[in-house]
Write a protein that holds these residues in place. Structure first.
Motif, PDB file in Angstrom:
ATOM      1  N   ILE A   1       0.864  -1.182   0.000  1.00 45.09           N
ATOM      2  CA  ILE A   1       0.000   0.000   0.000  1.00 45.09           C
ATOM      3  C   ILE A   1       0.902   1.235   0.000  1.00 45.09           C
ATOM      4  O   ILE A   1       1.802   1.364   0.835  1.00 45.09           O
ATOM      5  CB  ILE A   1      -0.923   0.014   1.228  1.00 45.09           C
ATOM      6  CG1 ILE A   1      -1.728  -1.285   1.296  1.00 45.09           C
ATOM      7  CG2 ILE A   1      -1.841   1.221   1.178  1.00 45.09           C
ATOM      8  CD1 ILE A   1      -2.537  -1.595   0.054  1.00 45.09           C
ATOM      9  N   LYS A   2       0.659   2.119  -0.961  1.00 46.01           N
ATOM     10  CA  LYS A   2       1.463   3.333  -1.076  1.00 46.01           C
ATOM     11  C   LYS A   2       0.549   4.548  -1.228  1.00 46.01           C
ATOM     12  O   LYS A   2      -0.564   4.433  -1.763  1.00 46.01           O
ATOM     13  CB  LYS A   2       2.374   3.270  -2.308  1.00 46.01           C
ATOM     14  CG  LYS A   2       3.491   2.249  -2.247  1.00 46.01           C
ATOM     15  CD  LYS A   2       4.355   2.360  -3.503  1.00 46.01           C
ATOM     16  CE  LYS A   2       5.509   1.385  -3.479  1.00 46.01           C
ATOM     17  NZ  LYS A   2       6.357   1.505  -4.710  1.00 46.01           N
ATOM     18  N   THR A   3       1.039   5.676  -0.773  1.00 43.06           N
ATOM     19  CA  THR A   3       0.377   6.938  -1.069  1.00 43.06           C
ATOM     20  C   THR A   3       1.047   7.527  -2.299  1.00 43.06           C
ATOM     21  O   THR A   3       2.217   7.920  -2.252  1.00 43.06           O
ATOM     22  CB  THR A   3       0.475   7.916   0.117  1.00 43.06           C
ATOM     23  OG1 THR A   3      -0.163   7.328   1.262  1.00 43.06           O
ATOM     24  CG2 THR A   3      -0.222   9.232  -0.218  1.00 43.06           C
ATOM     25  N   LEU A   4       0.343   7.534  -3.407  1.00 45.44           N
ATOM     26  CA  LEU A   4       0.906   8.021  -4.663  1.00 45.44           C
ATOM     27  C   LEU A   4       0.557   9.486  -4.853  1.00 45.44           C
ATOM     28  O   LEU A   4      -0.515   9.950  -4.441  1.00 45.44           O
ATOM     29  CB  LEU A   4       0.361   7.200  -5.846  1.00 45.44           C
ATOM     30  CG  LEU A   4       0.711   5.709  -5.837  1.00 45.44           C
ATOM     31  CD1 LEU A   4       0.148   5.026  -7.087  1.00 45.44           C
ATOM     32  CD2 LEU A   4       2.221   5.492  -5.769  1.00 45.44           C
TER      33      LEU A   4
ATOM     34  N   GLU B   1      -0.260  13.091  -7.032  1.00 48.19           N
ATOM     35  CA  GLU B   1      -0.949  13.447  -8.268  1.00 48.19           C
ATOM     36  C   GLU B   1       0.054  13.407  -9.413  1.00 48.19           C
ATOM     37  O   GLU B   1       1.229  13.728  -9.234  1.00 48.19           O
ATOM     38  CB  GLU B   1      -1.516  14.870  -8.179  1.00 48.19           C
ATOM     39  CG  GLU B   1      -2.742  15.025  -7.333  1.00 48.19           C
ATOM     40  CD  GLU B   1      -3.330  16.427  -7.463  1.00 48.19           C
ATOM     41  OE1 GLU B   1      -2.653  17.324  -8.024  1.00 48.19           O
ATOM     42  OE2 GLU B   1      -4.470  16.637  -7.000  1.00 48.19           O
TER      43      GLU B   1
ATOM     44  N   GLY C   1      -4.072  11.619  -6.743  1.00 47.50           N
ATOM     45  CA  GLY C   1      -3.205  10.867  -5.846  1.00 47.50           C
ATOM     46  C   GLY C   1      -3.979  10.291  -4.676  1.00 47.50           C
ATOM     47  O   GLY C   1      -5.204  10.407  -4.598  1.00 47.50           O
ATOM     48  N   GLY C   2      -3.250   9.664  -3.752  1.00 48.29           N
ATOM     49  CA  GLY C   2      -3.882   9.085  -2.569  1.00 48.29           C
ATOM     50  C   GLY C   2      -3.404   7.673  -2.327  1.00 48.29           C
ATOM     51  O   GLY C   2      -2.425   7.218  -2.921  1.00 48.29           O
ATOM     52  N   PRO C   3      -4.109   6.922  -1.468  1.00 48.67           N
ATOM     53  CA  PRO C   3      -3.687   5.550  -1.167  1.00 48.67           C
ATOM     54  C   PRO C   3      -4.038   4.596  -2.310  1.00 48.67           C
ATOM     55  O   PRO C   3      -5.152   4.620  -2.837  1.00 48.67           O
ATOM     56  CB  PRO C   3      -4.484   5.204   0.094  1.00 48.67           C
ATOM     57  CG  PRO C   3      -5.695   6.087   0.030  1.00 48.67           C
ATOM     58  CD  PRO C   3      -5.262   7.345  -0.652  1.00 48.67           C
TER      59      PRO C   3
ATOM     60  N   TYR D   1      -8.896  -4.960   1.375  1.00 47.24           N
ATOM     61  CA  TYR D   1      -8.949  -3.559   0.977  1.00 47.24           C
ATOM     62  C   TYR D   1     -10.124  -3.315   0.044  1.00 47.24           C
ATOM     63  O   TYR D   1     -10.518  -4.202  -0.724  1.00 47.24           O
ATOM     64  CB  TYR D   1      -7.645  -3.148   0.287  1.00 47.24           C
ATOM     65  CG  TYR D   1      -6.454  -3.195   1.209  1.00 47.24           C
ATOM     66  CD1 TYR D   1      -6.272  -2.225   2.193  1.00 47.24           C
ATOM     67  CD2 TYR D   1      -5.515  -4.226   1.117  1.00 47.24           C
ATOM     68  CE1 TYR D   1      -5.183  -2.282   3.063  1.00 47.24           C
ATOM     69  CE2 TYR D   1      -4.431  -4.281   1.974  1.00 47.24           C
ATOM     70  CZ  TYR D   1      -4.263  -3.317   2.946  1.00 47.24           C
ATOM     71  OH  TYR D   1      -3.194  -3.374   3.792  1.00 47.24           O
TER      72      TYR D   1
ATOM     73  N   CYS E   1      -1.847  -0.226 -10.363  1.00 52.75           N
ATOM     74  CA  CYS E   1      -2.165   0.650  -9.233  1.00 52.75           C
ATOM     75  C   CYS E   1      -3.691   0.739  -9.072  1.00 52.75           C
ATOM     76  O   CYS E   1      -4.376   1.246  -9.971  1.00 52.75           O
ATOM     77  CB  CYS E   1      -1.576   2.043  -9.463  1.00 52.75           C
ATOM     78  SG  CYS E   1       0.221   2.018  -9.732  1.00 52.75           S
TER      79      CYS E   1
ATOM     80  N   PRO F   1      -6.806   2.194  -6.889  1.00 46.36           N
ATOM     81  CA  PRO F   1      -7.147   3.203  -5.885  1.00 46.36           C
ATOM     82  C   PRO F   1      -7.932   2.580  -4.745  1.00 46.36           C
ATOM     83  O   PRO F   1      -8.770   1.704  -4.947  1.00 46.36           O
ATOM     84  CB  PRO F   1      -8.004   4.203  -6.669  1.00 46.36           C
ATOM     85  CG  PRO F   1      -8.599   3.394  -7.774  1.00 46.36           C
ATOM     86  CD  PRO F   1      -7.561   2.377  -8.146  1.00 46.36           C
TER      87      PRO F   1
ATOM     88  N   VAL G   1     -11.055   5.839   0.658  1.00 48.92           N
ATOM     89  CA  VAL G   1     -10.647   6.614   1.833  1.00 48.92           C
ATOM     90  C   VAL G   1     -11.868   6.776   2.725  1.00 48.92           C
ATOM     91  O   VAL G   1     -12.836   7.450   2.372  1.00 48.92           O
ATOM     92  CB  VAL G   1     -10.102   7.990   1.425  1.00 48.92           C
ATOM     93  CG1 VAL G   1      -9.697   8.804   2.667  1.00 48.92           C
ATOM     94  CG2 VAL G   1      -8.915   7.841   0.472  1.00 48.92           C
TER      95      VAL G   1
END
Length: 312
Positions: free
Chosen positions: A161-164, A166, A246-248, A277, A305, A307, A310
């Motif tokens: 899990i990454k925060t990517l 924008e 962007g985001g998780p 998830y 990737c 999304p 949230v």
């Protein structure tokens, strides 16, 4: 250990909700159900529901529905011998007895009439209480979580899990079936534009896949071939730009041959479900790290990737 327990609980809840969707389909085999209807029954967002269903069940919604219809119809053939094949076909939402017979023959390797004759020849008795109970059980079709199939995991998934961030990108969009005639044309056109500007040496190349070809008609699927732009970049050329949110994300890393992309996507969503998830409403995308033609084994190295939702 506590986090692992929470994840296991969430994954189980995911599968429980997919079972609700399976049950709803099984209880309405005489109707043409919309994807939105089925998703609502299981409290899923429609956006990625089809892929989630396939990750859990091992079949698309259409494949599952068709198989269950045929299996229940096969029981109907045996235990209601006075019902005609046409009656049974129409009862299970087949458009005609001809279409039913064709699908039945593909699935059972014989015609409905031959199936009825052969099975009854070997002692099926429609008046037998056990057979009637078996038919009712088949109609109910309430799957157990432990009965869900094991998904093919032949391709290794390295996921985290990454925060990517924008990504501000230039892109070329093509519409049509995913494959050489659509995707490669989009990326070739993008590369021809980006190469003279030196962007292929500095930018990140991505592919945004807006649609699932198992749901959207292939000729209407959209793909965006993208390359990131440096901060403050302005474009004078007639090419479109957009910002990818962007985001998780669940970032699933693969090294696969060209014919293994679909399996990679299936395995990515299986990993997502197994780990509890839930998808967000944005499109998925791929990030590419090489050109397979330059790789010794002819493999693509890339990330899928996905999304994540949230929650407030």
């Amino acid at each position: 250990m506590e986090q692992k327990t929470i994840t296991q609980h969430t994954a189980l809840e995911y599968k429980r909700r997919v079972c609700l969707a399976m049950n709803y389909i099984s209880q309405n085999l005489d109707q043409e159900l919309s994807l939105e209807e089925i998703a609502q029954q299981a409290s899923f967002s429609m956006f990625h529901f089809h892929r989630i269903f396939k990750a859990v069940v091992g079949e698309t919604i259409a494949e599952f529905t068709r198989r269950i219809r045929l299996e229940v119809a096969a029981n109907h053939l045996l235990y209601k011998p006075n019902d005609s094949i046409t009656t049974i076909a129409l009862h299970y939402a087949f458009s005609s007895s001809q279409n039913f017979s064709k699908a039945f023959r593909q699935h059972f390797k014989m015609t409905p009439s031959a199936y009825r004759k052969q099975k009854r020849k070997f002692g099926n008795n429609p008046s037998n209480k056990e057979n009637v109970l078996s038919l009712k059980a088949t109609y109910a079709m309430t799957p157990s979580l432990s009965d869900l199939p094991k998904i093919n995991r032949s391709i290794e998934v390295k996921a985290e899990i990454k925060t990517l961030p924008e990504y501000h990108v230039a892109y070329v969009r093509k519409i049509g079936p995913y494959g050489p005639d659509t995707c490669e044309k989009a990326f070739n056109e993008l590369c021809q534009w980006a190469a003279p500007k030196g962007l292929l040496n500095t930018g990140i190349v991505l592919g945004v896949y807006w649609d699932n070809p198992e749901v959207t008609p292939p000729e209407k699927c959209r793909v965006d071939a993208c390359i990131t732009l440096p901060p403050g970049a302005t474009l004078e050329d007639p090419i479109a730009t957009q910002t990818l949110q962007g985001g998780p994300f669940a970032v699933c890393h693969f090294e696969v041959k060209p014919d293994q992309f679909q399996q990679a996507w299936d395995n990515a969503f299986t990993w997502l479900v197994d780990n509890g998830y839930e998808c967000g409403e944005q499109p998925c995308y791929e990030i590419y790290y090489n050109n397979a033609s330059d790789y010794p084994e002819g493999k693509w190295i890339f990330d899928i990737c996905i999304p994540l939702l949230v929650k407030p």
